[in-house]
Design a protein around this motif. Structure first.
Motif, mmCIF file in Angstrom:
data_model
loop_
_atom_site.group_PDB
_atom_site.id
_atom_site.type_symbol
_atom_site.label_atom_id
_atom_site.label_comp_id
_atom_site.label_asym_id
_atom_site.label_seq_id
_atom_site.Cartn_x
_atom_site.Cartn_y
_atom_site.Cartn_z
ATOM 1 N N VAL A 291 0.773 -1.151 0.051
ATOM 2 C CA VAL A 291 0.113 -0.219 0.082
ATOM 3 C C VAL A 291 1.163 1.293 0.103
ATOM 4 C CG1 VAL A 291 -1.897 -1.098 1.383
ATOM 5 C CG2 VAL A 291 0.075 -0.725 2.270
ATOM 6 N N PHE A 292 2.224 1.207 0.524
ATOM 7 C CA PHE A 292 2.692 2.255 0.135
ATOM 8 C C PHE A 292 3.703 2.412 -0.930
ATOM 9 C CE2 PHE A 292 2.358 1.286 5.186
ATOM 10 C CZ PHE A 292 1.281 2.397 5.129
ATOM 11 N N SER A 293 3.995 1.931 -2.050
ATOM 12 C CA SER A 293 4.709 1.090 -3.042
ATOM 13 C C SER A 293 3.729 2.209 -4.390
ATOM 14 C CB SER A 293 4.865 0.212 -3.250
ATOM 15 O OG SER A 293 5.795 -0.403 -2.138
ATOM 16 N N LEU A 294 2.503 2.674 -4.393
ATOM 17 C CA LEU A 294 2.697 3.219 -4.901
ATOM 18 C C LEU A 294 0.757 4.568 -4.911
ATOM 19 C CD1 LEU A 294 0.126 1.401 -7.745
ATOM 20 C CD2 LEU A 294 0.035 1.179 -4.825
ATOM 21 N N PRO A 295 0.881 5.746 -5.040
ATOM 22 C CA PRO A 295 -0.208 6.398 -4.545
ATOM 23 C C PRO A 295 -0.950 5.975 -4.468
ATOM 24 C CG PRO A 295 1.067 7.897 -6.100
ATOM 25 C CD PRO A 295 1.287 6.194 -6.662
ATOM 26 N N ILE A 296 -2.130 6.001 -2.692
ATOM 27 C CA ILE A 296 -3.644 5.372 -2.651
ATOM 28 C C ILE A 296 -4.076 6.596 -2.231
ATOM 29 C CG2 ILE A 296 -5.555 3.682 -2.300
ATOM 30 C CD1 ILE A 296 -3.037 1.583 -1.765
ATOM 31 N N VAL A 297 -5.157 7.433 -2.897
ATOM 32 C CA VAL A 297 -5.793 8.833 -2.587
ATOM 33 C C VAL A 297 -7.241 8.211 -2.254
ATOM 34 C CG1 VAL A 297 -6.592 11.071 -3.112
ATOM 35 C CG2 VAL A 297 -4.357 9.938 -4.045
ATOM 36 N N LEU A 298 -7.817 8.556 -0.990
ATOM 37 C CA LEU A 298 -9.157 8.376 -0.218
ATOM 38 C C LEU A 298 -9.952 9.927 -1.140
ATOM 39 C CD1 LEU A 298 -8.385 7.084 3.217
ATOM 40 C CD2 LEU A 298 -8.668 5.596 1.176
ATOM 41 N N ALA A 299 -11.060 9.697 -1.877
ATOM 42 C CA ALA A 299 -11.811 10.705 -1.462
ATOM 43 C C ALA A 299 -12.819 11.041 -1.831
ATOM 44 C CB ALA A 299 -10.960 10.946 -4.062
ATOM 45 N N SER A 300 -13.973 12.310 -2.419
ATOM 46 C CA SER A 300 -14.640 11.657 -2.499
ATOM 47 C C SER A 300 -15.531 11.469 -4.182
ATOM 48 C CB SER A 300 -15.630 12.456 -2.047
ATOM 49 O OG SER A 300 -15.407 14.263 -3.058
ATOM 50 N N ARG A 301 -16.539 11.290 -4.777
ATOM 51 C CA ARG A 301 -16.735 11.144 -6.158
ATOM 52 C C ARG A 301 -16.583 12.426 -7.080
ATOM 53 N NH1 ARG A 301 -20.400 8.284 -3.629
ATOM 54 N NH2 ARG A 301 -20.379 5.299 -4.480
ATOM 55 N N GLU A 302 -17.317 13.359 -6.075
ATOM 56 C CA GLU A 302 -16.821 14.782 -6.738
ATOM 57 C C GLU A 302 -15.451 15.246 -6.795
ATOM 58 O OE1 GLU A 302 -20.914 14.781 -5.581
ATOM 59 O OE2 GLU A 302 -18.743 14.042 -4.326
ATOM 60 N N GLU A 303 -14.426 14.696 -6.365
ATOM 61 C CA GLU A 303 -12.625 15.090 -6.380
ATOM 62 C C GLU A 303 -12.209 13.965 -7.123
ATOM 63 O OE1 GLU A 303 -12.347 16.073 -1.485
ATOM 64 O OE2 GLU A 303 -11.931 14.212 -2.069
ATOM 65 N N ALA A 304 -12.549 13.315 -7.172
ATOM 66 C CA ALA A 304 -12.261 12.150 -8.557
ATOM 67 C C ALA A 304 -12.468 12.720 -9.724
ATOM 68 C CB ALA A 304 -12.682 10.573 -8.356
ATOM 69 N N VAL A 305 -14.002 12.852 -10.073
ATOM 70 C CA VAL A 305 -14.093 13.718 -11.167
ATOM 71 C C VAL A 305 -13.294 15.128 -11.322
ATOM 72 C CG1 VAL A 305 -15.677 14.329 -12.624
ATOM 73 C CG2 VAL A 305 -16.537 11.982 -11.662
ATOM 74 N N SER A 306 -13.123 15.600 -10.834
ATOM 75 C CA SER A 306 -12.931 15.990 -10.794
ATOM 76 C C SER A 306 -10.982 16.718 -11.252
ATOM 77 C CB SER A 306 -12.679 17.534 -9.911
ATOM 78 O OG SER A 306 -13.866 17.810 -9.340
ATOM 79 N N PHE A 307 -10.222 15.693 -10.392
ATOM 80 C CA PHE A 307 -8.662 14.706 -10.447
ATOM 81 C C PHE A 307 -9.020 14.645 -12.278
ATOM 82 C CE2 PHE A 307 -6.042 11.580 -10.484
ATOM 83 C CZ PHE A 307 -4.723 12.141 -10.694
ATOM 84 N N VAL A 308 -10.419 13.551 -12.925
ATOM 85 C CA VAL A 308 -9.782 13.373 -13.593
ATOM 86 C C VAL A 308 -9.742 14.275 -14.745
ATOM 87 C CG1 VAL A 308 -10.730 11.478 -15.483
ATOM 88 C CG2 VAL A 308 -10.346 11.137 -13.017
ATOM 89 N N GLN A 309 -10.523 15.079 -14.615
ATOM 90 C CA GLN A 309 -11.273 16.476 -15.777
ATOM 91 C C GLN A 309 -10.165 17.530 -15.895
ATOM 92 O OE1 GLN A 309 -15.050 17.792 -14.688
ATOM 93 N NE2 GLN A 309 -15.949 16.281 -15.882
ATOM 94 N N ASP A 310 -9.308 17.824 -14.310
ATOM 95 C CA ASP A 310 -8.592 18.314 -14.660
ATOM 96 C C ASP A 310 -7.399 17.372 -15.559
ATOM 97 O OD1 ASP A 310 -9.696 20.453 -13.382
ATOM 98 O OD2 ASP A 310 -9.242 19.782 -11.344
ATOM 99 N N SER A 311 -7.013 16.754 -15.201
ATOM 100 C CA SER A 311 -5.579 16.018 -16.019
ATOM 101 C C SER A 311 -5.657 15.881 -17.179
ATOM 102 C CB SER A 311 -5.306 14.601 -14.493
ATOM 103 O OG SER A 311 -5.030 14.692 -13.426
ATOM 104 N N GLY A 312 -6.664 15.689 -17.418
ATOM 105 C CA GLY A 312 -6.778 15.237 -18.861
ATOM 106 C C GLY A 312 -7.335 13.970 -19.267
ATOM 107 N N MET A 313 -7.223 13.187 -17.947
ATOM 108 C CA MET A 313 -7.081 11.936 -18.424
ATOM 109 C C MET A 313 -8.998 11.098 -19.647
ATOM 110 S SD MET A 313 -5.688 9.723 -15.813
ATOM 111 C CE MET A 313 -6.374 10.882 -14.302
ATOM 112 N N ARG A 314 -9.079 9.969 -19.898
ATOM 113 C CA ARG A 314 -10.413 10.040 -20.106
ATOM 114 C C ARG A 314 -11.107 8.879 -19.127
ATOM 115 N NH1 ARG A 314 -11.195 7.272 -25.773
ATOM 116 N NH2 ARG A 314 -9.615 6.871 -25.485
ATOM 117 N N LEU A 315 -12.447 8.942 -19.037
ATOM 118 C CA LEU A 315 -12.601 8.320 -17.892
ATOM 119 C C LEU A 315 -13.390 7.100 -18.120
ATOM 120 C CD1 LEU A 315 -14.036 9.151 -14.849
ATOM 121 C CD2 LEU A 315 -14.944 7.890 -15.446
#
Length: 269
Positions: free
Chosen positions: A168-192
């Motif tokens: 669990v400490f060998s790659l980033p694992i983020v606890l987030a809300s749905r809204e935070e997760a969607v915003s991160f994806v959109q801001d990063s330019g990834m396709r969800l």
């Protein structure tokens, strides 16, 4: 192997430290218990800071683990087996274990610094599944995991540490809300992309896509939530026999990341 000191008294401060860290009622988790040789070594390699590592005095201590502890300047002591039995009464008794300082929680920026696909788990609550997904994601080149509605308050949860074998400490694992997760994806330019039984694409079609993707998996019963469906570029399905209702989520993640492995290995940094 150099002879190690042995804790023979319950009054040793280390004994109380271990008791405190195993309490289920702790609200502020700053230290955690890492159990067994393989998870200990993985956490040490990942740079986790240990206060001390212990072994039961009636079980051989791994020379490889001892050597790694010495390299990292981590103190090692044995514990009298009678005290080990008292410390872990009523539960699985670890023969080798350590007290570690919990690293700072991962942030979205930690995932953004990497180039592999992102795995989003929407409502996955079975810790064994999450642990298996952590190991698979690391092995197949994902850049991180976002846990939404997992019921976990920290990735240093002892159950998750066991299930992931310490990864669990060998790659980033983020606890987030749905809204935070969607915003991160959109801001990063990834396709969800959301995985559903009747998806627009089949999973094998993902292998040729060179873009960075956010692969989203819902619970086996409910599937991905509406917010992720609305934000998704498309949906993906995994072909299977009609007599099978669904695949275990950890299996689904493994199949998807295997299709993406060539791309993720090529861009990994």
């Amino acid at each position: 192997m150099t002879e190690l000191d042995t804790i023979t008294s319950n009054s040793d401060p280390a004994v109380q430290r271990i008791i405190d860290v195993t309490k289920h009622s702790r609200s502020n988790i700053r230290t955690t218990l890492i159990e067994d040789t393989e998870p200990l070594m993985e956490c040490l390699r990942a740079g986790v800071q240990f206060i001390e590592v212990y072994g039961s005095d009636n079980t051989p201590f791994s020379p490889e683990l001892l050597d790694l502890c010495r390299q990292r300047e981590v103190p090692v002591r044995l514990v009298d087996s009678s005290i080990v039995n008292q410390l872990f009464k009523g539960e699985r008794k670890a023969k080798t274990f350590g007290i570690a300082r919990v690293p700072r929680p991962a942030k979205f920026s930690d995932i953004a610094q990497r180039d592999g696909d992102v795995v989003i788990l929407d409502g996955a609550k079975i810790v064994g599944n999450i642990g298996a997904i952590v190991r698979t994601s690391l092995a197949l080149g994902a850049s991180g995991i976002v846990l939404v509605d997992s019921d976990l308050t920290s990735i240093a949860d002892r159950r998750l540490l066991r299930a992931s074998r310490g990864y669990v400490f060998s790659l980033p694992i983020v606890l987030a809300s749905r809204e935070e997760a969607v915003s991160f994806v959109q801001d990063s330019g990834m396709r969800l992309m959301v995985f559903e039984a009747d998806g627009d694409l089949q999973v094998k079609e993902l292998g040729d896509d060179r873009e960075r993707l956010a692969l989203t998996f819902g619970s086996e019963k409910g599937g991905p939530s509406n917010l992720f469906k609305q934000a998704s570029a498309t949906s993906v399905s995994i072909p299977m026999a009609s007599s099978t209702e669904s695949l275990n989520v950890s299996v689904s993640v493994g199949i998807a990341l295997h299709e993406r492995a060539q791309r993720n290995f090529a861009v990994s940094r």
